[in-house]
Design a protein around this motif. Structure first.
Motif, PDB file in Angstrom:
ATOM      1  N   MET A  82      41.559  38.255  43.415  1.00  0.00           N
ATOM      2  CA  MET A  82      40.481  39.028  42.793  1.00  0.00           C
ATOM      3  C   MET A  82      40.270  38.584  41.345  1.00  0.00           C
ATOM      4  SD  MET A  82      39.885  41.852  40.592  1.00  0.00           S
ATOM      5  CE  MET A  82      41.439  42.715  40.608  1.00  0.00           C
ATOM      6  N   TYR A  83      41.337  38.353  40.603  1.00  0.00           N
ATOM      7  CA  TYR A  83      41.202  37.927  39.209  1.00  0.00           C
ATOM      8  C   TYR A  83      40.565  36.543  39.105  1.00  0.00           C
ATOM      9  CZ  TYR A  83      43.451  42.019  37.324  1.00  0.00           C
ATOM     10  OH  TYR A  83      43.732  43.318  36.965  1.00  0.00           O
ATOM     11  N   HIS A 117      35.542  33.667  37.348  1.00  0.00           N
ATOM     12  CA  HIS A 117      34.564  32.648  37.754  1.00  0.00           C
ATOM     13  C   HIS A 117      33.259  33.249  38.260  1.00  0.00           C
ATOM     14  CE1 HIS A 117      38.416  30.422  37.913  1.00  0.00           C
ATOM     15  NE2 HIS A 117      37.688  29.534  37.286  1.00  0.00           N
ATOM     16  N   GLY A 118      32.724  34.232  37.551  1.00  0.00           N
ATOM     17  CA  GLY A 118      31.388  34.698  37.864  1.00  0.00           C
ATOM     18  C   GLY A 118      31.280  36.095  38.432  1.00  0.00           C
ATOM     19  N   GLY A 127      39.504  40.550  46.249  1.00  0.00           N
ATOM     20  CA  GLY A 127      40.591  39.632  46.566  1.00  0.00           C
ATOM     21  C   GLY A 127      41.260  40.061  47.849  1.00  0.00           C
ATOM     22  N   VAL A 128      41.721  39.084  48.616  1.00  0.00           N
ATOM     23  CA  VAL A 128      42.299  39.359  49.938  1.00  0.00           C
ATOM     24  C   VAL A 128      43.599  38.594  50.099  1.00  0.00           C
ATOM     25  CG1 VAL A 128      41.895  39.232  52.431  1.00  0.00           C
ATOM     26  CG2 VAL A 128      39.959  39.589  50.882  1.00  0.00           C
ATOM     27  N   VAL A 186      41.591  44.000  47.897  1.00  0.00           N
ATOM     28  CA  VAL A 186      41.521  44.650  46.591  1.00  0.00           C
ATOM     29  C   VAL A 186      40.078  44.542  46.106  1.00  0.00           C
ATOM     30  CG1 VAL A 186      42.278  44.564  44.192  1.00  0.00           C
ATOM     31  CG2 VAL A 186      43.925  44.165  46.012  1.00  0.00           C
ATOM     32  N   ILE A 187      39.480  45.677  45.768  1.00  0.00           N
ATOM     33  CA  ILE A 187      38.091  45.729  45.320  1.00  0.00           C
ATOM     34  C   ILE A 187      38.077  46.291  43.901  1.00  0.00           C
ATOM     35  CG2 ILE A 187      35.805  46.723  45.756  1.00  0.00           C
ATOM     36  CD1 ILE A 187      37.691  47.098  48.679  1.00  0.00           C
ATOM     37  N   ASP A 188      37.510  45.530  42.978  1.00  0.00           N
ATOM     38  CA  ASP A 188      37.415  45.966  41.591  1.00  0.00           C
ATOM     39  C   ASP A 188      35.952  45.868  41.168  1.00  0.00           C
ATOM     40  OD1 ASP A 188      39.184  46.610  39.127  1.00  0.00           O
ATOM     41  OD2 ASP A 188      37.712  45.157  38.397  1.00  0.00           O
TER      42      ASP A 188
END
Length: 140
Positions: A118-119, A124-125, A96-97, A7-9
């Motif tokens: 991912m969240y 955290h940066g 996130g993976v 997931v790429i945001d």
């Protein structure tokens, strides 16, 4: 070999739209989509699912090799920023993976767990990646 969901945001995409306008924002998303297509392995799939969020399905990856895959993806995004005339707009993304079957056997579970990872990065940066970890994220 097992499948993984990535997931790429985008980080800061609203600022791109606000600063440059929606047409530039749309062009930015197209550029990102093209990069993800380049990075998608054979028999894989990259898709925009809405807004500034994309999914990648990686069908055959060793659980140990997913880190190398995501790091190559991050490097590609870093090396290929969006160009707007003489200006360069960096691509920053939280990733996130989740990997089957350890983190789920069905698509909904894999999406949920990749989203959780991912969240964690968003909190955290940003502009980094995390692979779902049951200890860090807890059971579904």
């Amino acid at each position: 070999m097992c499948p993984a969901l990535v997931v790429i945001d985008l980080d800061g995409f609203k600022g791109i739209n606000d600063t440059y306008g929606h047409q530039v924002g749309d062009d930015f998303l197209i550029h990102l989509g093209e990069l993800l297509e380049m990075a998608t392995p054979e028999a894989g799939l990259a898709s925009r699912v809405g807004g500034d969020e994309f999914y990648m399905y990686v069908p055959n990856v060793d659980a140990d090799d997913i880190v190398a895959f995501v790091e190559r993806l991050q490097l590609l995004l870093t090396e290929r920023p969006f160009r707007l005339g003489r200006e360069t707009i960096p691509i920053r993304a939280s990733i996130g993976v989740s990997v089957a079957p350890d983190q789920g056997a069905d698509l909904d579970t894999l999406i949920h767990k990749a989203d959780q990872a991912m969240y964690q990065i968003k909190q955290h940066g940003k502009n980094d990646y995390a692979i779902y970890d049951e200890v860090l994220h807890g059971p579904k």
